[in-house]
Design a protein around this motif. Sequence first.
Motif, PDB file in Angstrom:
ATOM      1  N   LYS A  51       0.850  -1.190   0.000  1.00  0.00           N
ATOM      2  CA  LYS A  51       0.000   0.000   0.000  1.00  0.00           C
ATOM      3  C   LYS A  51       0.884   1.237   0.000  1.00  0.00           C
ATOM      4  O   LYS A  51       2.020   1.206   0.481  1.00  0.00           O
ATOM      5  CB  LYS A  51      -0.902   0.028   1.233  1.00  0.00           C
ATOM      6  N   ILE A  52       0.315   2.314  -0.555  1.00  0.00           N
ATOM      7  CA  ILE A  52       1.004   3.603  -0.526  1.00  0.00           C
ATOM      8  C   ILE A  52       0.016   4.655  -0.042  1.00  0.00           C
ATOM      9  O   ILE A  52      -1.105   4.734  -0.541  1.00  0.00           O
ATOM     10  CB  ILE A  52       1.588   3.946  -1.914  1.00  0.00           C
ATOM     11  N   HIS A  53       0.395   5.407   0.968  1.00  0.00           N
ATOM     12  CA  HIS A  53      -0.477   6.423   1.565  1.00  0.00           C
ATOM     13  C   HIS A  53       0.181   7.791   1.441  1.00  0.00           C
ATOM     14  O   HIS A  53       1.419   7.901   1.356  1.00  0.00           O
ATOM     15  CB  HIS A  53      -0.713   6.142   3.055  1.00  0.00           C
ATOM     16  N   VAL A  54      -0.648   8.814   1.446  1.00  0.00           N
ATOM     17  CA  VAL A  54      -0.132  10.181   1.428  1.00  0.00           C
ATOM     18  C   VAL A  54      -0.835  10.994   2.501  1.00  0.00           C
ATOM     19  O   VAL A  54      -2.056  10.885   2.682  1.00  0.00           O
ATOM     20  CB  VAL A  54      -0.311  10.828   0.033  1.00  0.00           C
ATOM     21  N   TYR A  55      -0.068  11.780   3.222  1.00  0.00           N
ATOM     22  CA  TYR A  55      -0.602  12.679   4.244  1.00  0.00           C
ATOM     23  C   TYR A  55      -0.033  14.060   3.944  1.00  0.00           C
ATOM     24  O   TYR A  55       1.202  14.226   3.858  1.00  0.00           O
ATOM     25  CB  TYR A  55      -0.190  12.242   5.651  1.00  0.00           C
ATOM     26  N   SER A  56      -0.913  15.030   3.770  1.00  0.00           N
ATOM     27  CA  SER A  56      -0.422  16.355   3.381  1.00  0.00           C
ATOM     28  C   SER A  56      -1.356  17.444   3.855  1.00  0.00           C
ATOM     29  O   SER A  56      -2.571  17.229   4.001  1.00  0.00           O
ATOM     30  CB  SER A  56      -0.266  16.430   1.856  1.00  0.00           C
ATOM     31  N   GLU A  57      -0.779  18.607   4.093  1.00  0.00           N
ATOM     32  CA  GLU A  57      -1.553  19.797   4.462  1.00  0.00           C
ATOM     33  C   GLU A  57      -0.932  20.965   3.734  1.00  0.00           C
ATOM     34  O   GLU A  57       0.303  21.151   3.754  1.00  0.00           O
ATOM     35  CB  GLU A  57      -1.516  20.016   5.972  1.00  0.00           C
ATOM     36  N   LEU A  58      -1.758  21.732   3.070  1.00  0.00           N
ATOM     37  CA  LEU A  58      -1.258  22.839   2.259  1.00  0.00           C
ATOM     38  C   LEU A  58      -0.419  23.779   3.120  1.00  0.00           C
ATOM     39  O   LEU A  58      -0.854  24.253   4.170  1.00  0.00           O
ATOM     40  CB  LEU A  58      -2.443  23.583   1.632  1.00  0.00           C
ATOM     41  N   GLY A  59       0.823  23.991   2.656  1.00  0.00           N
ATOM     42  CA  GLY A  59       1.733  24.874   3.381  1.00  0.00           C
ATOM     43  C   GLY A  59       2.560  24.182   4.445  1.00  0.00           C
ATOM     44  O   GLY A  59       3.416  24.817   5.071  1.00  0.00           O
ATOM     45  N   HIS A  60       2.329  22.886   4.678  1.00  0.00           N
ATOM     46  CA  HIS A  60       3.058  22.179   5.742  1.00  0.00           C
ATOM     47  C   HIS A  60       3.697  20.889   5.241  1.00  0.00           C
ATOM     48  O   HIS A  60       3.989  19.984   6.021  1.00  0.00           O
ATOM     49  CB  HIS A  60       2.123  21.860   6.907  1.00  0.00           C
ATOM     50  N   GLY A  61       3.921  20.747   3.955  1.00  0.00           N
ATOM     51  CA  GLY A  61       4.628  19.607   3.420  1.00  0.00           C
ATOM     52  C   GLY A  61       3.777  18.365   3.259  1.00  0.00           C
ATOM     53  O   GLY A  61       2.576  18.361   3.563  1.00  0.00           O
ATOM     54  N   SER A  62       4.439  17.281   2.779  1.00  0.00           N
ATOM     55  CA  SER A  62       3.742  16.015   2.510  1.00  0.00           C
ATOM     56  C   SER A  62       4.581  14.853   3.011  1.00  0.00           C
ATOM     57  O   SER A  62       5.811  14.945   3.105  1.00  0.00           O
ATOM     58  CB  SER A  62       3.487  15.848   1.013  1.00  0.00           C
ATOM     59  N   THR A  63       3.859  13.757   3.335  1.00  0.00           N
ATOM     60  CA  THR A  63       4.539  12.527   3.736  1.00  0.00           C
ATOM     61  C   THR A  63       3.949  11.370   2.936  1.00  0.00           C
ATOM     62  O   THR A  63       2.730  11.148   2.959  1.00  0.00           O
ATOM     63  CB  THR A  63       4.361  12.251   5.241  1.00  0.00           C
ATOM     64  N   PHE A  64       4.817  10.641   2.213  1.00  0.00           N
ATOM     65  CA  PHE A  64       4.397   9.444   1.491  1.00  0.00           C
ATOM     66  C   PHE A  64       4.918   8.230   2.255  1.00  0.00           C
ATOM     67  O   PHE A  64       6.107   8.171   2.603  1.00  0.00           O
ATOM     68  CB  PHE A  64       4.952   9.437   0.066  1.00  0.00           C
ATOM     69  N   VAL A  65       4.011   7.284   2.525  1.00  0.00           N
ATOM     70  CA  VAL A  65       4.380   6.081   3.256  1.00  0.00           C
ATOM     71  C   VAL A  65       4.143   4.871   2.359  1.00  0.00           C
ATOM     72  O   VAL A  65       3.018   4.645   1.902  1.00  0.00           O
ATOM     73  CB  VAL A  65       3.573   5.941   4.565  1.00  0.00           C
ATOM     74  N   VAL A  66       5.213   4.101   2.115  1.00  0.00           N
ATOM     75  CA  VAL A  66       5.126   2.887   1.313  1.00  0.00           C
ATOM     76  C   VAL A  66       5.196   1.685   2.264  1.00  0.00           C
ATOM     77  O   VAL A  66       6.120   1.600   3.087  1.00  0.00           O
ATOM     78  CB  VAL A  66       6.265   2.817   0.286  1.00  0.00           C
ATOM     79  N   GLU A  67       4.202   0.781   2.141  1.00  0.00           N
ATOM     80  CA  GLU A  67       4.160  -0.427   2.969  1.00  0.00           C
ATOM     81  C   GLU A  67       4.274  -1.652   2.068  1.00  0.00           C
ATOM     82  O   GLU A  67       3.517  -1.764   1.089  1.00  0.00           O
ATOM     83  CB  GLU A  67       2.854  -0.516   3.766  1.00  0.00           C
ATOM     84  N   ILE A  68       5.204  -2.549   2.406  1.00  0.00           N
ATOM     85  CA  ILE A  68       5.375  -3.772   1.622  1.00  0.00           C
ATOM     86  C   ILE A  68       5.416  -4.947   2.597  1.00  0.00           C
ATOM     87  O   ILE A  68       6.198  -4.928   3.561  1.00  0.00           O
ATOM     88  CB  ILE A  68       6.674  -3.732   0.801  1.00  0.00           C
ATOM     89  N   PRO A  69       4.577  -5.968   2.370  1.00  0.00           N
ATOM     90  CA  PRO A  69       4.615  -7.134   3.258  1.00  0.00           C
ATOM     91  C   PRO A  69       5.993  -7.812   3.218  1.00  0.00           C
ATOM     92  O   PRO A  69       6.595  -7.955   2.150  1.00  0.00           O
ATOM     93  CB  PRO A  69       3.537  -8.063   2.700  1.00  0.00           C
ATOM     94  N   ILE A  70       6.475  -8.208   4.403  1.00  0.00           N
ATOM     95  CA  ILE A  70       7.789  -8.864   4.472  1.00  0.00           C
ATOM     96  C   ILE A  70       7.687 -10.290   3.959  1.00  0.00           C
ATOM     97  O   ILE A  70       8.576 -10.807   3.282  1.00  0.00           O
ATOM     98  CB  ILE A  70       8.319  -8.826   5.912  1.00  0.00           C
TER      99      ILE A  70
END
Length: 574
Positions: A554-573
């Motif tokens: 899965k790939i998720h994104v968390y962002s707020e205008l003016g405060h940057g973004s965070t992309f999180v990549v999840e891969i099953p082991i």
Amino acid sequence: MLFVRYIKIFTFDKHMYIIISMDKFCFFNKFKDAVIITNQQKEVIFVNNSFKRIFNDYKNFKRFSNKLDFEFIPLEAENAFDFLPIDQLYTTKENFSASVSYKKSNEESLYFELFAYKRGKYIIMIFSDVTPQIELEKVKTDKENFEKLCDKTLKEVEELRKSARSNQTQAVKMTLINKISNIIRESIDSKKILNSALKELATVMGAFRAYYASLAEDLFNIEYVYGKDKKEFLGKNITFDKETFNMLSDKKTVCSASLREFNEAELFDIPIMRVILPIYHLNVLLGVITFVSYQKRDLTEEIEILESVSAQIGNAVAQANLYENNLKTVAELKKTLEELKDTQLQLINSEKLASLGQLVAGIAHEINTPFASIKSNNTIMAKLIEKIDDEDLKSMFADINSVDEEAVQRVLNLVTSLKKFVRLDEAELQEADINKEIDLTLALLHHETKNKAKIIKNYAELPMIKCYPNMLNQVFMNILVNACHAIEHKGTIEITTSVENNNLQVAIKDSGKGIKKENLDKIFNFGFTTKSAGDGTGLGLAISQDIIDKHHGKIHVYSELGHGSTFVVEIPIT
């Protein structure tokens, strides 16, 4: 004083009379019938007591004569319509009899049998009162007429009742048809149509349960239920006895008292009324609607209502099913089209990677040959420098040679990284160290990040995982390039790796301008980009999403205008 001259006994019309000639006719006072005696000149000689009692409004003979009228006109009378009974009596030469009526002053009518006997110069008129008999006959006649009228009225009432019931049935039928028509017009959802139709029809039938079962081969599957035991009946496969099935196949409604709804059902304690309505479309049996009721009565009118709407329901169900099948087909076509687009983009991307790989391989080959010479010369130069006696000159050449050696190694490392990044021989799953793969990507992006962002690495100790390394490097590159572009002046990019719930996680956080809330759900769509024309194609994150899906991650994104973004990549082991 009474002087009797002679006595004569005679009978007339079954009556026996004794006529006594006397100076005075007092003997007639003993008669119950009214008696009046006149001469030929219509002068009254005598009236008895009964006459006075019956005709108490008597005043004179002429007036009395005018109140008499024929009840039945004698056939032998001449010019009967021109004379009153008394006139007729005086005209004829024979004894006279007639049925007459007498209109009293209070408008009451009396009825008599008039017998007139002519004896010499006298005319003896005897009035036998038959009013009770006439009234009785009239009552009988009235009764007969009344009974006939009653019978006629009852028949008319029954006809009116039938008409009322028929009108009521028609009204119910039209109301029901209108309701179902409105349901069909307002919706093309078979579920809504059938559930609403079952409710309306069950109310008309007085049923405690109604359900629709679709036909597949010889089995009926209950799809919709209204009323009692809904959960227990939904989804059941049922069958009917051969006779019932044959009747349904002939488009006949089955109505019968039964202890069992269908072959697989449990027995009722008492017989129930079961009605099975076949639902057809273009001579094809789609299914049946079954009603179950405790009411034991004639359902002819209700069945007529059912049969009048069955075709309508059949058409609606067929159209709804066709529409739903079309929707499924459209959805499948859309899905196929999206898959084709994805495949096309992946092919394009693979072709680009292949081209890039071939280009890098060619460039690496071209670079390796001259740089092998340069590296060789650099080694020779290092040996020659050692033979220089002038220490200042020796130190200067040593520094120059060291810089050249470092430059040559950096170029060779870059070429090695490029070859690893686009390695085309890694089409199969391989074990990889994700921390090293990220470093490899960062090395290639050094020219992008060196003047734009400070790289902060928070690497955890990660297990080796099976993956497609070159594909994951592409994901990391797309996210890192977007992070650099989001930083307008100078900022930071923080990379954190960890293991959470048997998933390997890579979080890439930037201090850029962030993403608008309304765009967060669109950034992984093919062709969507917030960059200006020529700066982005909208393919990078879409391809990244497909690559992560291929790794079952899965790939998720968390962002707020003016405060940057965070992309999180999840891969099953595993």
